[in-house]
Design an enzyme around this catalytic site. Sequence first.
Site, PDB file in Angstrom:
ATOM      1  N   HIS A  15       0.860  -1.185   0.000  1.00 35.35           N
ATOM      2  CA  HIS A  15       0.000   0.000   0.000  1.00 35.35           C
ATOM      3  C   HIS A  15       0.892   1.229   0.000  1.00 35.35           C
ATOM      4  O   HIS A  15       2.109   1.142   0.153  1.00 35.35           O
ATOM      5  CB  HIS A  15      -0.997  -0.003   1.176  1.00 35.35           C
ATOM      6  CG  HIS A  15      -0.408   0.264   2.514  1.00 35.35           C
ATOM      7  ND1 HIS A  15      -1.090   0.915   3.505  1.00 35.35           N
ATOM      8  CD2 HIS A  15       0.792  -0.036   3.055  1.00 35.35           C
ATOM      9  CE1 HIS A  15      -0.345   1.001   4.595  1.00 35.35           C
ATOM     10  NE2 HIS A  15       0.809   0.425   4.346  1.00 35.35           N
ATOM     11  N   GLU A  44       0.288  -4.308  11.295  1.00 39.13           N
ATOM     12  CA  GLU A  44       1.179  -4.152  10.147  1.00 39.13           C
ATOM     13  C   GLU A  44       2.572  -4.671  10.474  1.00 39.13           C
ATOM     14  O   GLU A  44       3.296  -5.093   9.579  1.00 39.13           O
ATOM     15  CB  GLU A  44       1.283  -2.681   9.748  1.00 39.13           C
ATOM     16  CG  GLU A  44       0.020  -2.141   9.137  1.00 39.13           C
ATOM     17  CD  GLU A  44       0.162  -0.705   8.690  1.00 39.13           C
ATOM     18  OE1 GLU A  44      -0.533  -0.333   7.737  1.00 39.13           O
ATOM     19  OE2 GLU A  44       0.966   0.052   9.274  1.00 39.13           O
ATOM     20  N   HIS A  88      -1.072 -10.618  -1.551  1.00 40.94           N
ATOM     21  CA  HIS A  88      -0.150 -10.274  -2.637  1.00 40.94           C
ATOM     22  C   HIS A  88      -0.782  -9.343  -3.668  1.00 40.94           C
ATOM     23  O   HIS A  88      -0.621  -9.505  -4.870  1.00 40.94           O
ATOM     24  CB  HIS A  88       0.415 -11.542  -3.295  1.00 40.94           C
ATOM     25  CG  HIS A  88       1.445 -12.187  -2.437  1.00 40.94           C
ATOM     26  ND1 HIS A  88       1.113 -12.982  -1.372  1.00 40.94           N
ATOM     27  CD2 HIS A  88       2.799 -12.114  -2.467  1.00 40.94           C
ATOM     28  CE1 HIS A  88       2.221 -13.397  -0.790  1.00 40.94           C
ATOM     29  NE2 HIS A  88       3.261 -12.886  -1.428  1.00 40.94           N
ATOM     30  N   HIS A 110       3.548  -4.986   3.816  1.00 36.11           N
ATOM     31  CA  HIS A 110       3.523  -5.544   5.165  1.00 36.11           C
ATOM     32  C   HIS A 110       3.091  -7.001   5.109  1.00 36.11           C
ATOM     33  O   HIS A 110       2.392  -7.413   4.172  1.00 36.11           O
ATOM     34  CB  HIS A 110       2.512  -4.804   6.053  1.00 36.11           C
ATOM     35  CG  HIS A 110       2.811  -3.366   6.268  1.00 36.11           C
ATOM     36  ND1 HIS A 110       3.781  -2.922   7.132  1.00 36.11           N
ATOM     37  CD2 HIS A 110       2.249  -2.255   5.728  1.00 36.11           C
ATOM     38  CE1 HIS A 110       3.804  -1.603   7.122  1.00 36.11           C
ATOM     39  NE2 HIS A 110       2.888  -1.171   6.262  1.00 36.11           N
ATOM     40  N   CYS A 116       6.122   5.975   4.831  1.00 33.40           N
ATOM     41  CA  CYS A 116       4.851   5.394   4.391  1.00 33.40           C
ATOM     42  C   CYS A 116       4.277   6.076   3.155  1.00 33.40           C
ATOM     43  O   CYS A 116       3.302   5.607   2.584  1.00 33.40           O
ATOM     44  CB  CYS A 116       3.827   5.424   5.525  1.00 33.40           C
ATOM     45  SG  CYS A 116       4.295   4.355   6.897  1.00 33.40           S
ATOM     46  N   HIS A 161       5.162   0.497  -0.265  1.00 35.32           N
ATOM     47  CA  HIS A 161       5.788  -0.469   0.631  1.00 35.32           C
ATOM     48  C   HIS A 161       4.786  -1.559   0.972  1.00 35.32           C
ATOM     49  O   HIS A 161       3.611  -1.474   0.617  1.00 35.32           O
ATOM     50  CB  HIS A 161       6.303   0.217   1.907  1.00 35.32           C
ATOM     51  CG  HIS A 161       5.213   0.809   2.750  1.00 35.32           C
ATOM     52  ND1 HIS A 161       4.538   1.963   2.418  1.00 35.32           N
ATOM     53  CD2 HIS A 161       4.670   0.386   3.915  1.00 35.32           C
ATOM     54  CE1 HIS A 161       3.648   2.238   3.352  1.00 35.32           C
ATOM     55  NE2 HIS A 161       3.698   1.284   4.270  1.00 35.32           N
TER      56      HIS A 161
END
Length: 118
Positions: free
Chosen positions: A14, A108, A69, A31, A25, A29
Amino acid sequence: MFRIFKEFHFSASHQLHGLAEDHPCARLHGHNYVVEVELQSETLDSTGFVRDYRELAPFKAYVDDQLDHRHLNDVLGDDCVTAERMARHFYNWCKARWPEVSAVRVKETPKTCAEYRP
């Protein structure tokens, strides 16, 4: 009050728009998310459950098929896919199916967590 919890895991990317350029952020990137669904009830069913964990399989299928994914901004149609907003989204998805749902947490990282509990 009886409470049960079940975890679900998925990996996704995201990007949070509207942050300062140097904020990590703001960049694309990902998580390894952990979603914890909480259900509660004052009574138990005839088999002694708040709800059978197996009945939550549709949420696992949703997570696996629609989110794992993937790029969450595209899937959820939002430029600000925060853990807080995801927790509310998952709560609403689950509450529509299981009235015992009382909260959803989204992790996260192992050290961060957001919860939605109306």
